[in-house]
Scaffold this active site. Sequence first.
Site, PDB file in Angstrom:
ATOM      1  N   SER A 122      32.299  34.564  45.293  1.00 44.68           N
ATOM      2  CA  SER A 122      33.031  33.579  44.074  1.00 44.68           C
ATOM      3  C   SER A 122      33.661  32.329  44.760  1.00 44.68           C
ATOM      4  O   SER A 122      34.149  32.795  45.871  1.00 44.68           O
ATOM      5  CB  SER A 122      33.706  34.692  43.437  1.00 44.68           C
ATOM      6  OG  SER A 122      34.610  34.059  42.493  1.00 44.68           O
ATOM      7  N   LEU A 138      17.009  45.567  49.023  1.00 47.71           N
ATOM      8  CA  LEU A 138      18.393  45.991  48.025  1.00 47.71           C
ATOM      9  C   LEU A 138      19.410  45.222  47.795  1.00 47.71           C
ATOM     10  O   LEU A 138      19.878  44.272  47.528  1.00 47.71           O
ATOM     11  CB  LEU A 138      18.572  46.943  49.290  1.00 47.71           C
ATOM     12  CG  LEU A 138      20.042  48.736  48.703  1.00 47.71           C
ATOM     13  CD1 LEU A 138      19.424  49.539  48.872  1.00 47.71           C
ATOM     14  CD2 LEU A 138      21.748  47.971  48.266  1.00 47.71           C
ATOM     15  N   SER A 160      24.232  45.364  35.052  1.00 53.69           N
ATOM     16  CA  SER A 160      24.705  43.831  34.245  1.00 53.69           C
ATOM     17  C   SER A 160      24.998  42.757  34.866  1.00 53.69           C
ATOM     18  O   SER A 160      24.791  43.449  36.410  1.00 53.69           O
ATOM     19  CB  SER A 160      25.696  44.421  33.734  1.00 53.69           C
ATOM     20  OG  SER A 160      26.978  44.760  34.385  1.00 53.69           O
ATOM     21  N   GLY A 161      25.388  41.724  34.300  1.00 52.24           N
ATOM     22  CA  GLY A 161      25.727  41.041  34.682  1.00 52.24           C
ATOM     23  C   GLY A 161      24.744  39.840  35.811  1.00 52.24           C
ATOM     24  O   GLY A 161      23.589  40.013  36.184  1.00 52.24           O
ATOM     25  N   TYR A 184      41.660  40.197  43.045  1.00 49.08           N
ATOM     26  CA  TYR A 184      40.737  39.106  43.687  1.00 49.08           C
ATOM     27  C   TYR A 184      40.196  38.567  44.888  1.00 49.08           C
ATOM     28  O   TYR A 184      39.569  38.268  45.771  1.00 49.08           O
ATOM     29  CB  TYR A 184      39.970  39.106  42.121  1.00 49.08           C
ATOM     30  CG  TYR A 184      39.231  38.487  41.995  1.00 49.08           C
ATOM     31  CD1 TYR A 184      37.776  39.692  41.832  1.00 49.08           C
ATOM     32  CD2 TYR A 184      38.058  37.246  41.990  1.00 49.08           C
ATOM     33  CE1 TYR A 184      36.288  39.277  41.372  1.00 49.08           C
ATOM     34  CE2 TYR A 184      37.030  36.823  41.731  1.00 49.08           C
ATOM     35  CZ  TYR A 184      35.740  38.288  41.646  1.00 49.08           C
ATOM     36  OH  TYR A 184      34.622  37.117  41.564  1.00 49.08           O
TER      37      TYR A 184
END
Length: 281
Positions: free
Chosen positions: A141, A8, A14-15, A154
Amino acid sequence: MAVDRTVLITGTSSGIGLAAAVAAARAGFRVVATMRDPRRSGALLKAAEAAGVADRVEVARLDVTDAASVAECLASVLDRHGRLDAVVNNAGAGRVGTVERDGLAPVREVMEVNFFGVVEVTRAALPHLRATGGRVVTVTSVGGVVGQPFNEAYSAAKFAVEGFMESLAPVAATVGVAVSVVEPGAVASEFVASQGIDLPALLAAAGPYAPALDAYAARTRAAFDQAQTPEEAAETVVAALTADRPPFRLQTSERARAFVAAKLADLDGSAVQGLTSGWVA
């Protein structure tokens, strides 16, 4: 790899999420590609068709900020396929700004998607992953390792995810579940475009921070001129899914590895502060 293994993946419209769904299907997984609004599945289905894996990709609705949606989606996966072998936490939201000007509401919103959404999906999936000796792969990230100017919300959320997963990993391993994080650097994707950043408006609202924000924006444009593709980043996600013994932390490019390495070797913080201060000067 047997095609009956089910993964899953969140945030696949997108991306990196889209590219990872197609790449995982090509690697032999049956992919449940989730997104908040399945009406946005056109690009994914077209890419899956072009790759010859449309029969191994199915779209499902999942809002990671809604516990009922998470439970409903997982129940449907188990009902249709009888097992869950892996989860890729990819859904996320960005934010450019600084807290004095923006207040707390945007910070809470970003944390809800990028941190609490990841925690909820992982929590709900763990019983099923224990049953299959599965794994959790979370796209974080380099901003989850190195705090970046005007990305306070973020980076805070991604730092929280990294800490959560680093703490969970040894515990999950005792019940046969492998946990990894994937750290992309700059990726040329719709994630960036979808943030709807209106730089003139941001600068107008930035007050005394406008010169620093203008410098940051110029530096960021240059970084994204050298960005890797979502498909390149997705290769690392699939590596985490398929490795016999996946490492905890993986970067998606040499630039990302060098960036993360600077932080992990920076005991007093001076190297990172020296680096990022230059972005706003």
